[in-house]
Design a protein around this motif. Structure first.
Motif, PDB file in Angstrom:
ATOM      1  N   ALA A 104      54.544  40.044  27.117  1.00 54.70           N
ATOM      2  CA  ALA A 104      54.811  40.911  28.270  1.00 54.70           C
ATOM      3  C   ALA A 104      54.018  40.411  29.478  1.00 54.70           C
ATOM      4  O   ALA A 104      54.534  40.334  30.600  1.00 54.70           O
ATOM      5  N   LEU A 105      52.764  40.029  29.221  1.00 56.49           N
ATOM      6  CA  LEU A 105      51.936  39.436  30.274  1.00 56.49           C
ATOM      7  C   LEU A 105      52.602  38.175  30.825  1.00 56.49           C
ATOM      8  O   LEU A 105      52.676  37.972  32.047  1.00 56.49           O
ATOM      9  N   ALA A 106      53.130  37.359  29.912  1.00 54.22           N
ATOM     10  CA  ALA A 106      53.768  36.099  30.324  1.00 54.22           C
ATOM     11  C   ALA A 106      54.976  36.362  31.219  1.00 54.22           C
ATOM     12  O   ALA A 106      55.200  35.641  32.201  1.00 54.22           O
ATOM     13  N   ALA A 107      55.748  37.398  30.881  1.00 53.32           N
ATOM     14  CA  ALA A 107      56.943  37.715  31.682  1.00 53.32           C
ATOM     15  C   ALA A 107      56.542  38.171  33.086  1.00 53.32           C
ATOM     16  O   ALA A 107      57.115  37.729  34.089  1.00 53.32           O
ATOM     17  N   VAL A 108      55.533  39.029  33.149  1.00 54.35           N
ATOM     18  CA  VAL A 108      55.094  39.523  34.459  1.00 54.35           C
ATOM     19  C   VAL A 108      54.452  38.393  35.269  1.00 54.35           C
ATOM     20  O   VAL A 108      54.613  38.308  36.488  1.00 54.35           O
ATOM     21  N   ARG A 134      64.516  45.060  40.476  1.00 52.16           N
ATOM     22  CA  ARG A 134      64.824  46.383  41.049  1.00 52.16           C
ATOM     23  C   ARG A 134      63.819  47.407  40.535  1.00 52.16           C
ATOM     24  O   ARG A 134      63.280  48.213  41.275  1.00 52.16           O
ATOM     25  N   HIS A 135      63.594  47.372  39.210  1.00 51.11           N
ATOM     26  CA  HIS A 135      62.673  48.325  38.585  1.00 51.11           C
ATOM     27  C   HIS A 135      61.246  47.789  38.597  1.00 51.11           C
ATOM     28  O   HIS A 135      61.047  46.578  38.474  1.00 51.11           O
ATOM     29  N   PRO A 136      60.278  48.684  38.672  1.00 52.36           N
ATOM     30  CA  PRO A 136      58.920  48.242  38.351  1.00 52.36           C
ATOM     31  C   PRO A 136      58.887  47.790  36.890  1.00 52.36           C
ATOM     32  O   PRO A 136      59.710  48.236  36.087  1.00 52.36           O
ATOM     33  N   VAL A 137      57.973  46.906  36.560  1.00 55.67           N
ATOM     34  CA  VAL A 137      57.794  46.488  35.169  1.00 55.67           C
ATOM     35  C   VAL A 137      56.419  46.966  34.724  1.00 55.67           C
ATOM     36  O   VAL A 137      55.409  46.623  35.340  1.00 55.67           O
ATOM     37  N   GLU A 138      56.408  47.779  33.683  1.00 56.59           N
ATOM     38  CA  GLU A 138      55.136  48.267  33.166  1.00 56.59           C
ATOM     39  C   GLU A 138      54.800  47.525  31.879  1.00 56.59           C
ATOM     40  O   GLU A 138      55.681  47.276  31.058  1.00 56.59           O
ATOM     41  N   VAL A 139      53.545  47.152  31.728  1.00 62.95           N
ATOM     42  CA  VAL A 139      53.084  46.576  30.460  1.00 62.95           C
ATOM     43  C   VAL A 139      52.068  47.539  29.859  1.00 62.95           C
ATOM     44  O   VAL A 139      51.170  48.014  30.561  1.00 62.95           O
ATOM     45  N   ASP A 190      45.958  51.058  27.722  1.00 63.08           N
ATOM     46  CA  ASP A 190      45.898  50.376  29.019  1.00 63.08           C
ATOM     47  C   ASP A 190      47.316  50.127  29.519  1.00 63.08           C
ATOM     48  O   ASP A 190      48.186  49.735  28.735  1.00 63.08           O
ATOM     49  N   SER A 191      47.538  50.317  30.814  1.00 63.36           N
ATOM     50  CA  SER A 191      48.850  49.939  31.344  1.00 63.36           C
ATOM     51  C   SER A 191      48.731  49.398  32.762  1.00 63.36           C
ATOM     52  O   SER A 191      47.768  49.683  33.475  1.00 63.36           O
ATOM     53  N   TRP A 192      49.716  48.593  33.108  1.00 64.73           N
ATOM     54  CA  TRP A 192      49.781  47.959  34.422  1.00 64.73           C
ATOM     55  C   TRP A 192      51.215  48.090  34.917  1.00 64.73           C
ATOM     56  O   TRP A 192      52.151  48.007  34.112  1.00 64.73           O
ATOM     57  N   VAL A 193      51.374  48.267  36.207  1.00 64.04           N
ATOM     58  CA  VAL A 193      52.729  48.374  36.753  1.00 64.04           C
ATOM     59  C   VAL A 193      52.931  47.325  37.840  1.00 64.04           C
ATOM     60  O   VAL A 193      52.243  47.342  38.868  1.00 64.04           O
ATOM     61  N   TYR A 194      53.848  46.406  37.574  1.00 62.03           N
ATOM     62  CA  TYR A 194      54.243  45.419  38.580  1.00 62.03           C
ATOM     63  C   TYR A 194      55.364  46.051  39.402  1.00 62.03           C
ATOM     64  O   TYR A 194      56.395  46.448  38.849  1.00 62.03           O
ATOM     65  N   PRO A 195      55.172  46.167  40.713  1.00 61.28           N
ATOM     66  CA  PRO A 195      56.105  46.969  41.507  1.00 61.28           C
ATOM     67  C   PRO A 195      57.520  46.397  41.553  1.00 61.28           C
ATOM     68  O   PRO A 195      57.723  45.189  41.434  1.00 61.28           O
ATOM     69  N   GLY A 196      58.488  47.290  41.723  1.00 65.19           N
ATOM     70  CA  GLY A 196      59.884  46.891  41.849  1.00 65.19           C
ATOM     71  C   GLY A 196      60.341  46.984  43.293  1.00 65.19           C
ATOM     72  O   GLY A 196      59.601  47.456  44.161  1.00 65.19           O
ATOM     73  N   ALA A 197      61.573  46.537  43.536  1.00 66.77           N
ATOM     74  CA  ALA A 197      62.068  46.481  44.910  1.00 66.77           C
ATOM     75  C   ALA A 197      62.766  47.775  45.332  1.00 66.77           C
ATOM     76  O   ALA A 197      62.783  48.131  46.505  1.00 66.77           O
ATOM     77  N   GLU A 198      63.349  48.475  44.338  1.00 66.24           N
ATOM     78  CA  GLU A 198      64.139  49.653  44.687  1.00 66.24           C
ATOM     79  C   GLU A 198      63.290  50.903  44.532  1.00 66.24           C
ATOM     80  O   GLU A 198      62.590  51.061  43.540  1.00 66.24           O
ATOM     81  N   ARG A 199      63.396  51.771  45.486  1.00 63.72           N
ATOM     82  CA  ARG A 199      62.551  52.954  45.436  1.00 63.72           C
ATOM     83  C   ARG A 199      63.057  53.974  44.405  1.00 63.72           C
ATOM     84  O   ARG A 199      64.254  54.071  44.162  1.00 63.72           O
ATOM     85  N   GLY A 200      62.133  54.697  43.797  1.00 67.99           N
ATOM     86  CA  GLY A 200      62.497  55.835  42.956  1.00 67.99           C
ATOM     87  C   GLY A 200      62.933  55.497  41.544  1.00 67.99           C
ATOM     88  O   GLY A 200      63.372  56.379  40.817  1.00 67.99           O
ATOM     89  N   LEU A 201      62.836  54.238  41.133  1.00 68.33           N
ATOM     90  CA  LEU A 201      63.241  53.896  39.770  1.00 68.33           C
ATOM     91  C   LEU A 201      62.036  53.931  38.833  1.00 68.33           C
ATOM     92  O   LEU A 201      60.955  53.464  39.180  1.00 68.33           O
ATOM     93  N   ALA A 202      62.257  54.487  37.638  1.00 69.43           N
ATOM     94  CA  ALA A 202      61.204  54.467  36.616  1.00 69.43           C
ATOM     95  C   ALA A 202      61.048  53.033  36.120  1.00 69.43           C
ATOM     96  O   ALA A 202      62.002  52.252  36.142  1.00 69.43           O
ATOM     97  N   PRO A 203      59.853  52.663  35.678  1.00 66.05           N
ATOM     98  CA  PRO A 203      59.647  51.282  35.235  1.00 66.05           C
ATOM     99  C   PRO A 203      60.357  50.962  33.922  1.00 66.05           C
ATOM    100  O   PRO A 203      60.631  51.856  33.123  1.00 66.05           O
ATOM    101  N   ILE A 204      60.635  49.692  33.718  1.00 61.07           N
ATOM    102  CA  ILE A 204      61.009  49.193  32.396  1.00 61.07           C
ATOM    103  C   ILE A 204      59.698  48.750  31.756  1.00 61.07           C
ATOM    104  O   ILE A 204      58.950  47.974  32.348  1.00 61.07           O
TER     105      ILE A 204
END
Ligand SMILES: [Zn+2]
Length: 411
Positions: free
Chosen positions: A105-109, A120-125, A67-81
């Motif tokens: 990871a859930l707590a951070a997001v 800047r980067h999306p954050v993926e869990v 399972d994965s989730w992506v919290y969007p980032g502000a800068e376009r074109g960056l791969a998630p952390i």
């Protein structure tokens, strides 16, 4: 390193989340049993999904059940952390192994979401599937993601002697499509918080371990040949007892490991023919050594081979998983995060494999550990004090901020 804005994990909520998840699959022996792809595992994962849904994040589940989730980032074109770990357990396992990494990871997001902050980067869990060695080896889900599963793995026997394919079907997954979980684009970085499962941090009274690498594992089969004969009629001086010959070798493994500062274990021996009234004619010793440094492992291996030679024993390497170094930049971010939050830390190696080791094929990775009481894991007695769980999550979240500033900075 420039200072980053801080991120304050909600510690009470994290501790409560750990308790809630531990109640799913709670077993009669006081442990937790959420074996990969089982009903309980699916219930646990479902609960995690609901927690992310509350942050307006929709799950993406791949064909291996990761399972994965992506919290969007502000800068376009960056791969998630990416941050993550696993929520499956061994039978009668503990409450923290894997669960802590996912819930931190859930707590951070959650902090980012509640404060309406974008990095800047999306954050993926990622909540990896089947990390425990229940599906023909460990880290099934992360190996699927990295594309390193054996082609016929779904036909292998799982822990209960049903096939891996049967278990995948239990979870509504198609065994023929498992390889489609392979990713070609890795995240910009992968961080995993995990319990130590050893005693170093507790002994050193430090709340955080910054993992500099995951130990390589080499396994060997040593065959000692004697002569099988009648245990009643053969005089002691006339015997060639393979087990008596093999016994000092077991002590040699201990001595060699200690001499080189690694760990070495004889975990299995076959005594043949294996009858109380027959002098052992052959002993097959299965041993492994683990360490971070290939040169040290090479030297230990040569010595073990030499010792085997003295017994005229065959010495065969059966597997060799090389050590995986943590990415130096990620280690730097973890260290900075410890210092920022005022936590003492120890630099250390991981003796066990983890999802992060498999993710190393896809992305720069590093891990951090928190203490395990008495070094116990895979047991109902597994325990990490709440304040250490929160410290780990706090360092994870802070390191995420550091990395967000450090990676793809174009400087
Ligand atoms: Zn684990």
């Amino acid at each position: 390193m420039s200072r980053q804005p801080s991120l304050q994990i909600d510690g009470n909520r994290l501790v409560r989340d750990l308790e809630t998840l531990a109640a799913i699959g709670a077993d009669a022996q006081g442990g937790v049993t959420r074996i990969a792809y089982s009903q309980e595992d699916r219930e646990g994962r479902e609960w995690v999904r609901a927690e992310f849904a509350a942050l307006d994040l929709e799950v993406a589940t791949d064909s291996a059940g990761n399972d994965s989730w992506v919290y969007p980032g502000a800068e376009r074109g960056l791969a998630p952390i990416a941050l993550g770990s696993h929520t499956d357990t061994v039978p009668n396992g503990g409450r923290y192994d894997g669960a802590l990494g996912v819930l931190s990871a859930l707590a951070a997001v959650r902090v980012l979401y509640l404060e309406n902050r974008r990095l800047r980067h999306p954050v993926e869990v990622i909540n990896f599937a089947a990390e425990e060695a229940t599906m023909s080896g460990a880290t099934f889900g992360s190996r699927a993601m990295a594309g390193t599963l054996a082609p016929d793995v779904v036909q292998h026997r799982a822990w209960d002697s049903r096939t891996v394919a049967d278990h995948l079907r239990d979870a509504g997954l198609d065994p023929d499509r498992v390889t489609e979980a392979r990713r070609t684009d890795g995240p910009a970085a992968f961080l995993e918080l995990h319990i130590e499962q050893g005693r170093r941090l507790e002994t050193q009274r430090k709340p955080i371990g910054v993992v500099e690498g995951i130990a390589g594992i080499r396994r060997y089969e040593v065959t000692v040949n004697g002569y099988a004969n009648h245990a009643g009629t053969t005089l002691m001086q006339d015997r060639q007892d393979a087990l008596v010959m093999a016994a000092p070798y077991v002590l040699q493994v201990k001595a060699v490991a200690e001499q080189h500062g690694i760990v070495g274990t004889v975990g299995k021996m076959d005594i043949l023919p294996g009858s109380p009234n027959v002098i052992p004619g052959q002993v097959i010793i299965n041993l492994e050594i683990r360490g971070l440094d290939e040169d040290v492992l090479d030297r230990a291996e040569r010595q073990l081979e030499e010792e085997a030679g003295k017994l005229q024993a065959a010495f065969v390497q059966t597997s060799n998983k090389p050590p995986v170094d943590s990415d130096p930049l990620l280690v730097q971010a973890l260290v900075a995060a410890c210092e920022d939050n005022g936590y003492a830390y120890a630099r250390m190696a991981s003796g066990a494999g983890h999802d992060a080791m498999c993710m190393a094929d896809l992305a720069p990775q590093a891990m951090l550990f928190v203490p395990s009481r008495n070094g116990v894991s895979h047991s109902p007695d597994e325990y990490t004090p709440p304040e250490d769980c929160v410290a780990g999550a706090q360092v994870l979240g802070t390191a995420l901020l550091y990395l967000d500033g450090m990676l793809d900075s174009g400087r």
